[in-house]
Write an enzyme that holds these catalytic residues in place. Structure first.
Site, PDB file in Angstrom:
ATOM      1  N   CYS A 110       0.841  -1.204   0.000  1.00  0.00           N
ATOM      2  CA  CYS A 110       0.000   0.000   0.000  1.00  0.00           C
ATOM      3  C   CYS A 110       0.878   1.257   0.000  1.00  0.00           C
ATOM      4  O   CYS A 110       1.755   1.410   0.857  1.00  0.00           O
ATOM      5  CB  CYS A 110      -0.921   0.008   1.216  1.00  0.00           C
ATOM      6  N   GLY A 217      -0.541  -6.070 -12.484  1.00  0.00           N
ATOM      7  CA  GLY A 217      -0.327  -4.710 -12.996  1.00  0.00           C
ATOM      8  C   GLY A 217      -0.610  -4.610 -14.473  1.00  0.00           C
ATOM      9  O   GLY A 217       0.081  -5.224 -15.292  1.00  0.00           O
ATOM     10  N   ARG A 241      -7.914  -3.124 -11.426  1.00  0.00           N
ATOM     11  CA  ARG A 241      -8.806  -2.095 -11.954  1.00  0.00           C
ATOM     12  C   ARG A 241      -9.664  -2.534 -13.137  1.00  0.00           C
ATOM     13  O   ARG A 241     -10.832  -2.154 -13.232  1.00  0.00           O
ATOM     14  CB  ARG A 241      -7.995  -0.843 -12.311  1.00  0.00           C
TER      15      ARG A 241
HETATM   16  C1  FMN Z   1      -8.930   1.855  -5.597  1.00  0.00           C
HETATM   17  C2  FMN Z   1      -7.830   0.866  -5.314  1.00  0.00           C
HETATM   18  C3  FMN Z   1      -7.759   0.280  -4.060  1.00  0.00           C
HETATM   19  C4  FMN Z   1      -6.739  -0.642  -3.780  1.00  0.00           C
HETATM   20  N1  FMN Z   1      -6.717  -1.249  -2.548  1.00  0.00           N
HETATM   21  C5  FMN Z   1      -5.780  -2.213  -2.300  1.00  0.00           C
HETATM   22  C6  FMN Z   1      -5.807  -2.941  -1.063  1.00  0.00           C
HETATM   23  O1  FMN Z   1      -6.658  -2.736  -0.183  1.00  0.00           O
HETATM   24  N2  FMN Z   1      -4.829  -3.879  -0.877  1.00  0.00           N
HETATM   25  C7  FMN Z   1      -3.862  -4.144  -1.828  1.00  0.00           C
HETATM   26  O2  FMN Z   1      -3.015  -5.006  -1.623  1.00  0.00           O
HETATM   27  N3  FMN Z   1      -3.845  -3.481  -2.999  1.00  0.00           N
HETATM   28  C8  FMN Z   1      -4.775  -2.545  -3.261  1.00  0.00           C
HETATM   29  N4  FMN Z   1      -4.795  -1.914  -4.481  1.00  0.00           N
HETATM   30  C9  FMN Z   1      -3.822  -2.326  -5.526  1.00  0.00           C
HETATM   31  C10 FMN Z   1      -4.417  -3.382  -6.463  1.00  0.00           C
HETATM   32  O3  FMN Z   1      -4.698  -4.570  -5.776  1.00  0.00           O
HETATM   33  C11 FMN Z   1      -3.454  -3.708  -7.633  1.00  0.00           C
HETATM   34  O4  FMN Z   1      -2.249  -4.165  -7.074  1.00  0.00           O
HETATM   35  C12 FMN Z   1      -3.163  -2.490  -8.524  1.00  0.00           C
HETATM   36  O5  FMN Z   1      -4.353  -1.801  -8.847  1.00  0.00           O
HETATM   37  C13 FMN Z   1      -2.463  -2.909  -9.825  1.00  0.00           C
HETATM   38  O6  FMN Z   1      -3.218  -3.859 -10.543  1.00  0.00           O
HETATM   39  P1  FMN Z   1      -4.148  -3.451 -11.816  1.00  0.00           P
HETATM   40  O7  FMN Z   1      -3.255  -2.766 -12.824  1.00  0.00           O
HETATM   41  O8  FMN Z   1      -4.692  -4.767 -12.319  1.00  0.00           O
HETATM   42  O9  FMN Z   1      -5.198  -2.525 -11.301  1.00  0.00           O
HETATM   43  C14 FMN Z   1      -5.782  -0.981  -4.782  1.00  0.00           C
HETATM   44  C15 FMN Z   1      -5.876  -0.376  -6.032  1.00  0.00           C
HETATM   45  C16 FMN Z   1      -6.869   0.535  -6.320  1.00  0.00           C
HETATM   46  C17 FMN Z   1      -6.926   1.156  -7.687  1.00  0.00           C
END
Ligand code: FMN
Length: 343
Positions: A110, A217, A241
């Protein structure tokens, strides 16, 4: 009572999981995604310290699991004190429902300032010795409780501190049974492109350790899921996302990866199906937290469902102003009716 990550899943095929997202991955949505093919989904992050200080009730809604709809369940905790984690895990396991959880996941990714400044989340990438202590103590506790221990992290803290490979190898050596790596540094937050090459280096650093490795990612569809697996050598993929308001994504990614079929239903989901699913999610959330909170919290989720449809813009504005289920339903019905009249 040792339990391995591979006892929970068929790990001969790549796993596809919903990445934890605060505000999005509630128990209802995790169940919906599992119904569409997501293998599992951690809860959003919950403070271990808060559980220790205040008990379970304050954080309960964020940790609520439903083994019937979710299959394998996973609660994610954050913190920076080993005893907070182990105490929180024990308290969780004393609860009848939460005690059924299969996996505890430690958040070491985070990037939010409020979390990082305490040394928690991605802040732990700056204190690898403490991170190692947290993992080894949590693993011992997890094992005594019959649970699996996993960690989610990033490729480094900053451009000047891309310590991902050493960090990943430390996590595996300290007892993490699965690791998920988001291919950005904490400083990057969510900006720029995810660096899959760095994820590959981290994967390499744990080769032969037996740890299950997720790459994460910028995965948005079947082809990008396959590419991230090929580039990084990861065992599985987590999707964040792109899965918001699009649970069908798991069906198409799974089909693409496992059956080698390019299912394009992602683009073919009708507005009616999307609206119906939105209402299913809203109704689930209403059961979780009541109508008022559910509708308010869905304001950031609802636009994701209708993204890309002609006329979505005014509909989004209206949905973001809605405060009751009836209003939401009316907006969706009006919009669908308008479209049917056009035909
Ligand atoms: C709105 C939002 C909230 C997130 N909350 C968490 C969380 O609570 N715990 C965590 O490990 N990652 C959290 N993430 C990160 C996502 O799990 C992920 O690692 C990141 O969005 C990259 O992946 P993506 O490109 O598929 O979105 C959050 C991301 C977003 C956009």
């Amino acid at each position: 009572m040792r339990r391995d990550f591979s006892d929970l899943f068929d790990t001969t095929k790549p796993l596809v999981a919903l990445s934890p997202m605060a505000g999005f991955s509630c128990v209802t949505y995790r169940g919906i995604c599992h119904g569409m093919g997501s293998d599992y989904a951690p809860t959003e992050l919950t403070s271990a310290r808060s559980i220790v200080m205040n008990g379970l009730s304050k954080s309960y809604r964020f940790m609520r699991i439903n083994p019937e709809t979710e299959g394998v369940t996973c609660i994610q905790l954050f913190g920076n004190v080993p005893e907070d984690f182990t105490e929180a895990m024990k308290l969780i396991c004393e609860d009848e429902l939460l005690g059924q959880v299969d996996i505890f996941d430690i958040n070491m990714g985070c990037p939010v300032q409020k979390v990082v400044k305490t040394g928690a989340g991605s802040g732990l990438m700056r204190t690898p010795e403490l991170a190692a202590k947290i993992v080894s103590e949590c693993r011992r506790t997890a094992e005594s409780l019959g649970k699996v221990l996993t960690v989610k992290t990033r490729i480094g803290f900053s451009e000047n501190m891309k310590n991902g490979p050493e960090f990943a190898s430390m996590l595996a050596g300290s007892g993490a049974q699965a690791i998920c790596v988001h291919g950005r540094t904490a400083v990057q937050m969510y900006a720029g492109q995810a660096d899959w090459e760095q994820i590959r280096l981290m994967r390499q650093s744990v080769a032969g350790s037996g740890v299950y490795f997720f790459a994460n990612g910028d995965v948005t569809d079947g082809p990008s899921a396959r590419r991230i697996l090929e580039v990084t050598g990861a065992d599985g993929v987590m999707i964040g996302r792109a899965a918001c308001g699009n649970p069908w994504l798991f069906r198409s990614v799974k089909d693409y990866l496992l059956n080698d079929t390019e299912v394009t239903d992602n683009g073919n989901i009708s507005l009616r199906e999307k609206c119906d699913m939105l209402i299913i999610e809203l109704d689930g959330r209403i059961k979780e937290v009541g109508e008022n909170t559910a509708v308010k919290e869905m304001r950031s989720v609802m636009p994701r469902y209708i993204k890309g449809f002609p006329g979505a813009a005014p509909m989004k504005v209206a949905l973001c102003r809605a405060s009751t289920r009836t209003e939401v339903k009316q907006i969706l019905d009006d919009c669908l009716k308008g479209r049917e009249d056009e035909r």
